[in-house]
Design an enzyme around this catalytic site. Structure first.
Site, PDB file in Angstrom:
ATOM      1  N   ASP A 227     -34.835  17.634 -91.091  1.00 38.01           N
ATOM      2  CA  ASP A 227     -34.673  18.571 -89.986  1.00 38.01           C
ATOM      3  C   ASP A 227     -33.886  18.138 -88.989  1.00 38.01           C
ATOM      4  OD1 ASP A 227     -35.957  21.080 -88.656  1.00 38.01           O
ATOM      5  OD2 ASP A 227     -36.316  19.633 -87.040  1.00 38.01           O
ATOM      6  N   GLU A 323     -31.071  22.181 -93.857  1.00 34.58           N
ATOM      7  CA  GLU A 323     -31.128  23.564 -93.435  1.00 34.58           C
ATOM      8  C   GLU A 323     -29.481  24.047 -93.357  1.00 34.58           C
ATOM      9  OE1 GLU A 323     -34.100  24.185 -90.182  1.00 34.58           O
ATOM     10  OE2 GLU A 323     -33.027  22.502 -89.690  1.00 34.58           O
ATOM     11  N   CYS A 377     -46.658  27.381 -90.270  1.00 32.35           N
ATOM     12  CA  CYS A 377     -47.515  26.213 -90.251  1.00 32.35           C
ATOM     13  C   CYS A 377     -47.695  25.284 -91.601  1.00 32.35           C
ATOM     14  CB  CYS A 377     -48.930  26.806 -90.321  1.00 32.35           C
ATOM     15  SG  CYS A 377     -50.395  25.276 -90.398  1.00 32.35           S
ATOM     16  N   CYS A 380     -51.448  25.647 -93.332  1.00 31.31           N
ATOM     17  CA  CYS A 380     -52.082  26.820 -94.169  1.00 31.31           C
ATOM     18  C   CYS A 380     -51.140  28.048 -94.462  1.00 31.31           C
ATOM     19  CB  CYS A 380     -53.087  27.584 -93.242  1.00 31.31           C
ATOM     20  SG  CYS A 380     -52.555  28.159 -91.740  1.00 31.31           S
ATOM     21  N   CYS A 396     -51.295  25.769 -84.680  1.00 31.21           N
ATOM     22  CA  CYS A 396     -51.600  26.880 -85.721  1.00 31.21           C
ATOM     23  C   CYS A 396     -52.683  27.624 -84.975  1.00 31.21           C
ATOM     24  CB  CYS A 396     -51.640  26.233 -86.997  1.00 31.21           C
ATOM     25  SG  CYS A 396     -52.035  27.774 -88.150  1.00 31.21           S
ATOM     26  N   CYS A 399     -55.202  27.772 -88.556  1.00 31.19           N
ATOM     27  CA  CYS A 399     -56.122  26.683 -89.032  1.00 31.19           C
ATOM     28  C   CYS A 399     -56.499  25.645 -87.986  1.00 31.19           C
ATOM     29  CB  CYS A 399     -55.445  26.073 -90.014  1.00 31.19           C
ATOM     30  SG  CYS A 399     -53.935  25.297 -89.845  1.00 31.19           S
ATOM     31  N   ASP A 406     -40.771  18.965 -84.829  1.00 30.59           N
ATOM     32  CA  ASP A 406     -39.881  18.708 -86.036  1.00 30.59           C
ATOM     33  C   ASP A 406     -40.425  18.100 -87.183  1.00 30.59           C
ATOM     34  OD1 ASP A 406     -37.999  19.446 -84.101  1.00 30.59           O
ATOM     35  OD2 ASP A 406     -37.828  17.533 -83.322  1.00 30.59           O
TER      36      ASP A 406
END
Length: 482
Positions: A227, A323, A377, A380, A396, A399, A406
């Site tokens: 990332d 990416e 997330c 989950c 999140c 969860c 990052d």
């Protein structure tokens, strides 16, 4: 030297060396590059002369059959016409013999390629942004470059000199032992050489066909997600759960104070005036050279840091997930453009692409530009509808996971490779079986749904996964499996 014997496993790669030419050689290098520019401008003018003539004849009502014929721009035609014109054209007659024929061939080849790109772009056969017709190269702005394909092109046996046609023996700033060893062993053949002036000095790049054995990575079974960011240059999260942060060196910002001071000094000197043809003063040239040295040092530091990062990643992991960033669009943000350009996002992707080709059993997965790696997330699979850029911690709502933004994105990117069989793109679903397909659709809107339910039956690749697979070759072209 042993005679070169073509064998399977040879690849074409470049060897680049900095040069230390003397005053005479530096003048000859500049003359060759200037000759290439002059030949390019001649070719552009010669071809476009028929265009303007036809346009003028059309205004007179001349029938189509009687219009001036189009002049071709193929390289053989340009060579033939240039060889006829160089003896009589006053722009070349007095000095064309001072340079190698390869200098003029460089300009003509570039002009032919430019016209081909324009024709293909106009007819819709060329991808990317529309390309306009070739324009004349300015003496002040043109990049100095010249390519040699024939004649004496070699690396001398002392490992500190190279020999080029008409230029002779030139000393290199760094030893050429790595290329010389391959040539003496008969495992390399020099195809061409290109001299170029950039960042304040001359460089020579050799295009070489060399035998290269595939190298094995340190951890071939481990995938890593990368990332990229501005606050931290890269966050690496592998499939084992290990997270590593690479700080952003910010070379440009570190030198910004010196650049501002040098720019103020330049602005107080008498510089060139294009309107009146005024020449710069020597004090301006000296101050401008000082400012350019700072720019060159920043560029060299950035290049060195990016090469060290990409080399370490390509040598360690068997699968790399990156990416597909829209860097050109990101640079339109005037608040972040300087920092994004300083980070070099596009250069990282480019270097990873070609460096993985040298490794055995490696692959690169390019996540789709619209894949919500930051909003998903990693525990989950819940997806947030919005996640502003100033929120650096991901929380999140489903969860209760609290993690750095990052780190969360890097884990989700690594999950694209770890869950390639199930088709999910969530770090927390590595052991989850695929369910019914629920594609994200073409509206590109982030939906607050669990991405684990988007698995395809049979383990097909999701629309947000673009993968390069390893088959007979260590690395193939990136294919979008939609």
């Amino acid at each position: 030297m042993r005679k070169f014997k073509p064998q399977p496993g040879f690849v074409v790669q470049a060897y680049r060396y900095a040069l230390d030419p003397n005053a005479r050689q530096e003048a000859a290098l500049g003359s060759h590059c200037g000759a290439a520019r002059a030949a390019y401008n001649w070719a552009v003018g010669w071809v476009e002369a028929s265009w303007w003539q036809r346009r003028a004849e059309e205004t007179y009502g001349t029938p189509e059959k009687e219009l001036t014929a189009w002049r071709p721009w193929s390289l053989p035609t340009l060579r033939k016409r240039f060889n006829e014109a160089k003896h009589t054209d006053p722009r070349f007659a007095a000095w064309w013999e001072e340079n190698s024929k390869e200098a003029y061939n460089t300009g003509l080849a570039n002009a032919s390629a430019a016209f081909d790109n324009y024709a293909k772009s106009k007819n819709g056969k060329r991808r990317g942004k529309r390309v306009g017709p070739p324009r004349f190269k300015s003496k002040r702005k043109a990049r100095l470059a010249c390519r040699f394909t024939t004649g004496t092109i070699r690396v001398d046996v002392d490992g500190r000199h190279i020999t080029l046609p008409r230029l002779g023996r030139i000393r290199t700033h760094e030893p050429t032992c790595d290329l010389l060893t391959h040539v003496q062993a008969g495992t390399a053949r020099i195809l061409s050489a290109t001299v170029r002036h950039e960042r304040g000095r001359w460089f020579a790049s050799f295009q070489v066909e060399v035998k290269r054995d595939l190298e094995r990575v340190a951890r071939p079974d481990v995938a890593v997600g990368i990332d990229l960011g501005v606050k931290t240059l890269a966050v690496l999260a592998d499939s084992t759960g290990e997270i590593r942060t690479v700080p952003n060196p910010r070379h440009y910002e570190a030198a910004l104070k010196l650049l501002r001071r040098a720019s103020r000094t330049v602005s107080r000197r008498q510089g060139p005036d294009r309107r009146t043809g005024g020449k710069p003063s020597r004090r301006w040239e000296k101050a401008n050279a000082t400012r350019n040295k700072i720019h060159h040092r920043v560029a060299n530091l950035r290049t060195d840091a990016l090469h060290k990062l990409t080399t370490s990643v390509a040598a360690e992991y068997g699968t790399i997930v990156v990416e597909d960033l829209h860097v050109a669009g990101m640079l339109r943000n005037r608040r972040l453009a300087r920092r994004i350009a300083d980070a070099g996002f596009g250069e990282i992707s480019r270097q990873l692409d070609y460096k993985t080709r040298r490794r055995h059993a490696t692959r690169v997965i390019v996540a789709d530009r619209w894949y919500p790696s930051s909003k998903t997330c990693s525990g989950c699979g819940a997806v947030k509808a919005k996640l502003p850029l100033h929120m650096r911690t991901y929380t999140c709502d489903a969860c209760g996971l609290v993690i750095d933004r990052d780190d969360n994105a890097a884990l989700n990117l690594a999950a694209l490779a770890a869950n390639a069989v199930t088709g999910t793109g969530v770090a927390g679903d590595q052991d989850t079986a695929p369910a019914a397909l629920k594609p994200r659709g073409a509206d590109r809107k982030t939906r607050t749904t669990r991405t684990a339910s988007a698995g395809r039956a049979g383990g097909a690749t999701l629309p947000h996964q673009r993968q390069t697979e390893t088959r007979d070759r260590p690395h193939t072209e990136a294919l979008t499996l939609w």
